[in-house]
Enzyme design. Structure first.
Site: not given
Ligand code: NAP
Length: 481
Positions: A171, A246
């Site tokens: 997803k 991650e």
């Molecule tokens: P996010 O809001 O946590 O979303 C990540 C993924 O999780 C999306 O596909 C999201 O879907 C999904 N998701 C949300 N709620 C969920 C649930 N209840 N169950 C299962 N999946 C769910 O993060 P983001 O805003 O997309 O990305 C930014 C964050 O990612 C930042 O904090 C960044 O630091 C982190 N990041 C970390 C790394 C690493 O390697 N450590 C790399 C890149 C980014 P939706 O989009 O539909 O909400």
């Protein structure tokens, strides 16, 4: 275009027929839709993936490596389109999407194919027995990824998961569905067996949640924010699913007094503002030795002010749009908080302060922002903003730099700039983090471990770490006659 689910080798609408508009954040305009899937779609997908798993896992790892190369070839043939789709979905500069997103997505498949070919058998001899370690697939695995580097991060999981004989239910973020769709088109066109790679689109709490909860999905590899990661762990851990997390970061860029200032400024700008600061590895806190702080800061502000912000399609653009208006408001609210906490905005600021910088008033554009004068413990200095905002902090000794670097809940990455690499190395060893770069940033060897400590995650990806996560080792101990 409409991003449909890819299930069992064919593109299909969500069972309920629902869709979500897909917005280009640089223009604010809808550019298509994506399927809004839920647990019913996940159920169908898991059945297809489970059926496909038997034949897929019966192939040898080297045969599966050949499939990775075929996918890499297919992506390479469509590299320009891949970059265009990524730029349209995210608002990032097209030149960056070409150089980073498209290239790395291809490289991920090629890297794991080559890595597989270099694997030696794992055999441990005893005086009276031989141990042979087999790497069995886990089964069907769930991959959940964010919007900042959409196919770059998804392919980083897809390639090793397929290599180790698993089938996939993935997803992507609902904000960036287009390149996952392109990957599925390539998989179909190169003839990847049906059901091996499946993508279901939609909202996290709907389709993502269904993936987390499905009992037949035995491992979850998640990249995203720390708050979501906590929820992922709370859902999946009691089901004893294998988990890779991650998560977020608030990384320190440390400038020692013996650094080459021009090199350090260039590195700090790259670390702070690549992809509009929307990279988990971005150096959003710049710690600079007090004796060079004024000179460094003046040069940094000059370099930041010379950055070209605007239309993603222009070759010269260095900062495009942020991912959405909502995200831009969040970033702006942190700049406002920084001012309330006593910070001084040296350049940039909110849209109100900087005026329109993008081609469209509906676009989510914000000038890169530098804030000085904040305490290192302020919320603006310690919470992840994930936008084009850096804060500057002064230190007087190596110990103080290390203390500030370690003073957040995160521990993902960081960089140290110095002409004395031994001194930098000693400091690096004391930083609570997963990666430290010395005199460089985001310089990646895909064989090395990637991941964070503290609230930045659990586990590592990369090379052998990825193969380990996506497999279950079985040791067979054979007693000699
Ligand atoms: P996010 O809001 O946590 O979303 C990540 C993924 O999780 C999306 O596909 C999201 O879907 C999904 N998701 C949300 N709620 C969920 C649930 N209840 N169950 C299962 N999946 C769910 O993060 P983001 O805003 O997309 O990305 C930014 C964050 O990612 C930042 O904090 C960044 O630091 C982190 N990041 C970390 C790394 C690493 O390697 N450590 C790399 C890149 C980014 P939706 O989009 O539909 O909400």
């Amino acid at each position: 275009m409409n991003a449909m689910n890819f299930i069992n080798g064919i593109f299909v609408d969500a069972i309920d027929g629902e869709t979500i508009p897909n917005i280009n954040p640089a223009t604010g305009q809808a550019i298509g839709t994506l399927s809004r899937s839920n647990h019913r779609d996940v159920e169908t997908t898991v059945r297809a993936a489970a059926t496909a798993q038997q034949d897929w896992s019966a192939l040898s790892m080297l045969e599966r490596a050949d499939w990775l190369d075929r996918i890499a070839d297919g992506l390479e043939d469509r590299k320009e389109e891949l970059a265009q789709r990524e730029s349209t979905d995210t608002g990032k500069p097209l030149a960056l999407a070409r150089r980073v997103d498209a290239q790395r997505s291809i490289d991920n498949f090629r890297f794991f194919a080559d890595f597989a070919r270099k694997q030696a058998p794992e055999v441990f001899e005893m005086s009276d027995a031989t141990n042979i370690v087999h790497r069995n697939p886990i089964g069907t695995v769930g991959l959940i990824t964010p919007w900042n580097l959409p196919l770059y991060l998804l392919s980083w999981k897809v390639a090793p998961a397929l290599l180790m004989g698993n089938t996939i239910v993935a997803k992507p973020s609902e904000l960036t569905p287009l390149t996952a769709t392109l990957m599925c088109e390539v998989a179909r066109d190169v003839g990847l067996p049906s059901g091996v790679l499946n993508v279901v689109h939609g909202y996290g709490p709907e389709v993502g949640q269904a993936i987390l909860e499905h009992p037949s999905i035995r491992a979850i590899s998640f990249t995203g924010g720390t708050a979501t990661g906590r929820h992922v762990a709370a859902t999946a851990a009691p089901m004893f699913k294998k988990l890779s997390l991650e998560l977020g970061g608030k990384n320190a860029t440390i400038i020692l007094e013996d650094a080459d200032l021009d090199v350090a400024v260039e590195g700090s700008v790259r670390a702070g503002f690549t992809n509009g600061g929307q990279v988990c590895l971005c150096g959003s806190r710049i710690l600079v030795h007090a004796s060079i702080a004024d000179e460094f800061t003046a040069k940094l502000v000059e370099a930041v002010e010379s950055m070209t912000c605007g239309a993603p399609e222009h070759e010269s653009t260095q900062i495009g749009a942020l991912i959405s208006q909502d995200h831009m408001k969040k970033v702006e609210s942190y700049i406002q908080l920084g001012i309330e906490e006593g910070g001084v905005v040296l350049t940039g600021g909110t849209s109100e302060m900087t005026g329109q910088v993008g081609p469209s008033p509906e676009g989510a554009f914000l000038r890169p922002t530098v804030i000085d004068g904040l305490k290192s413990t302020a919320r603006t200095s310690t919470e992840e903003i994930f936008g084009p905002v850096v804060t500057i902090h002064r230190f007087n000794s190596d110990d103080e730099a290390i203390e500030i670097a370690n003073s957040t809940e995160y521990g993902l990455a960081g960089s140290i700039w110095s002409s004395d690499s031994n001194r930098a190395h000693e400091i690096a060893k004391r930083i609570e983090t997963g990666i430290v770069w010395v005199n460089t940033w985001l310089h990646r060897d895909l064989r090395t471990p990637f991941g964070g400590v503290k609230n930045s995650g659990v586990g590592r990806e990369g090379g052998a770490w990825s193969l380990g996560f996506f497999s279950e080792p079985l040791n067979v101990c054979i007693k000699h006659d």
